[in-house]
Write a protein that holds these residues in place. Sequence first.
Motif, PDB file in Angstrom:
ATOM      1  N   THR A  91       0.828  -1.198   0.000  1.00  0.00           N
ATOM      2  CA  THR A  91       0.000   0.000   0.000  1.00  0.00           C
ATOM      3  C   THR A  91       0.868   1.256   0.000  1.00  0.00           C
ATOM      4  O   THR A  91       2.092   1.192   0.145  1.00  0.00           O
ATOM      5  CB  THR A  91      -0.920   0.018   1.235  1.00  0.00           C
ATOM      6  N   ASN A  92       0.223   2.386  -0.171  1.00  0.00           N
ATOM      7  CA  ASN A  92       0.896   3.679  -0.133  1.00  0.00           C
ATOM      8  C   ASN A  92       1.602   3.874   1.212  1.00  0.00           C
ATOM      9  O   ASN A  92       0.996   3.719   2.271  1.00  0.00           O
ATOM     10  CB  ASN A  92      -0.154   4.773  -0.354  1.00  0.00           C
ATOM     11  N   ASN A  94       2.818   6.417   3.396  1.00  0.00           N
ATOM     12  CA  ASN A  94       2.793   7.866   3.654  1.00  0.00           C
ATOM     13  C   ASN A  94       3.352   8.258   5.010  1.00  0.00           C
ATOM     14  O   ASN A  94       3.376   9.438   5.345  1.00  0.00           O
ATOM     15  CB  ASN A  94       1.365   8.410   3.505  1.00  0.00           C
ATOM     16  N   ILE A 100       1.877   2.756   6.251  1.00  0.00           N
ATOM     17  CA  ILE A 100       0.692   3.493   5.816  1.00  0.00           C
ATOM     18  C   ILE A 100      -0.074   3.967   7.048  1.00  0.00           C
ATOM     19  O   ILE A 100      -0.265   3.218   8.011  1.00  0.00           O
ATOM     20  CB  ILE A 100      -0.212   2.653   4.884  1.00  0.00           C
ATOM     21  N   GLY A 103      -4.997   5.370   5.882  1.00  0.00           N
ATOM     22  CA  GLY A 103      -5.459   5.098   4.530  1.00  0.00           C
ATOM     23  C   GLY A 103      -4.596   5.641   3.426  1.00  0.00           C
ATOM     24  O   GLY A 103      -4.917   5.468   2.246  1.00  0.00           O
ATOM     25  N   GLY A 104      -3.482   6.321   3.778  1.00  0.00           N
ATOM     26  CA  GLY A 104      -2.557   6.804   2.766  1.00  0.00           C
ATOM     27  C   GLY A 104      -2.739   8.268   2.406  1.00  0.00           C
ATOM     28  O   GLY A 104      -3.601   8.962   2.938  1.00  0.00           O
ATOM     29  N   ASP A 105      -1.913   8.718   1.467  1.00  0.00           N
ATOM     30  CA  ASP A 105      -1.903  10.128   1.057  1.00  0.00           C
ATOM     31  C   ASP A 105      -3.237  10.598   0.496  1.00  0.00           C
ATOM     32  O   ASP A 105      -3.516  11.798   0.475  1.00  0.00           O
ATOM     33  CB  ASP A 105      -0.827  10.353  -0.022  1.00  0.00           C
ATOM     34  N   ASP A 106      -4.041   9.675   0.000  1.00  0.00           N
ATOM     35  CA  ASP A 106      -5.312  10.035  -0.619  1.00  0.00           C
ATOM     36  C   ASP A 106      -6.453   9.279   0.051  1.00  0.00           C
ATOM     37  O   ASP A 106      -7.396   8.849  -0.599  1.00  0.00           O
ATOM     38  CB  ASP A 106      -5.265   9.722  -2.125  1.00  0.00           C
ATOM     39  N   GLY A 107      -6.347   9.139   1.378  1.00  0.00           N
ATOM     40  CA  GLY A 107      -7.358   8.399   2.131  1.00  0.00           C
ATOM     41  C   GLY A 107      -8.690   9.116   2.194  1.00  0.00           C
ATOM     42  O   GLY A 107      -8.891  10.184   1.597  1.00  0.00           O
ATOM     43  N   HIS A 133      -7.310   1.255  -4.758  1.00  0.00           N
ATOM     44  CA  HIS A 133      -7.044   2.598  -4.235  1.00  0.00           C
ATOM     45  C   HIS A 133      -6.068   2.524  -3.067  1.00  0.00           C
ATOM     46  O   HIS A 133      -6.282   1.797  -2.098  1.00  0.00           O
ATOM     47  CB  HIS A 133      -8.361   3.256  -3.791  1.00  0.00           C
ATOM     48  N   MET A 134      -4.959   3.243  -3.173  1.00  0.00           N
ATOM     49  CA  MET A 134      -3.880   3.257  -2.183  1.00  0.00           C
ATOM     50  C   MET A 134      -3.300   1.861  -1.965  1.00  0.00           C
ATOM     51  O   MET A 134      -2.649   1.606  -0.948  1.00  0.00           O
ATOM     52  CB  MET A 134      -4.347   3.855  -0.846  1.00  0.00           C
TER      53      MET A 134
END
Length: 328
Positions: A91-92, A94, A100, A103-107, A133-134
């Motif tokens: 996963t991303n 971040n 992570i 939920g990450g940079d774009d959670g 996603h992510m």
Amino acid sequence: MTGRQVFGHFPDGRPVESLTLQGGGLTAKLLTMGAIVQDLRLEGVAHPLVLGTPMLEPYFSSMQFFGAIVGRFANRIGGARFTLDGRDYRTNANQQNRHILHGGDDGTWRQLWTLHDQAQDRAELRLALDDGHMGFPGKLSIAVTCALRDKGTLEFDMRATTEAPTPCNLAHHGYFNLDGTADICDHSLQVAASQYLPVDAELIPTGEIAPVDNSRFDFREARLIGAGGIDHNLCLSTEEQPLRCVATLRGQSGVRMDIETNACGLQVYDGSHISGLPGLDGRIYHAHAGIALETQGWPDAPNQPGFPSAILRPGQTYRHRVRYCFSA
């Protein structure tokens, strides 16, 4: 006065709306970005009860997560990777480019949610996260109802369904300050938890489930929060429970907040890293300006077989309820 108005815009021009809700002696301003509680007031109390900012930009940067619904997996997953049904997922990363977080940079906290329904005292926001996603598997469909109930209660009802097995752990990431003072060190906290999760230097759970006895994580009896530094999961139970009171926060001003939830964990973060942030009513937030009390599943659960499962499967409905009950 209830209603909706434009609060700001995403860099691509999409408008972010502010929804004003009133009920039970509370007035809340809810943003369509991240389902953020941007402001919360209790009748008869002059100051806001949460940390927020009057501008949109800080929510993209220095005040990311403040007041938002975070996910699809709140808190941390170590190494930004996990194995599910024999398949490895990355996963991303971040946090420190290694893990992570939320939920990450774009959670979910950075997403523009769709307003599905609004009444004077409640609003329902919806969001869909695509498969992949992510780095997470499964298209995840989320609905969150934010409501102001009787007797000063701010309630979140979070639901989700998935098209493929996936980690799912949503949380409201509000920061609270019941006195309107510079910090929450003189607030008292009581939590119904006899165990907590020790973490390593990068705040990833070690896998141990430790007793709170004779530790700074023992809040079974109400005591002052102080400035000792805490960003840990207190273990409320080993599985989802019926809605029950799990914690009480009290300020010196006489304002009190009881937390009711069905969740099995409570992440307590005392805001020790807050520094020079633009707040409500002209305030500047510094260390310990507010405390985050995030009901949720246990962090790093996808990598910890001894923790309560946080995997959602097709045909199941994830549901997380939390009620913040204020009185003065």
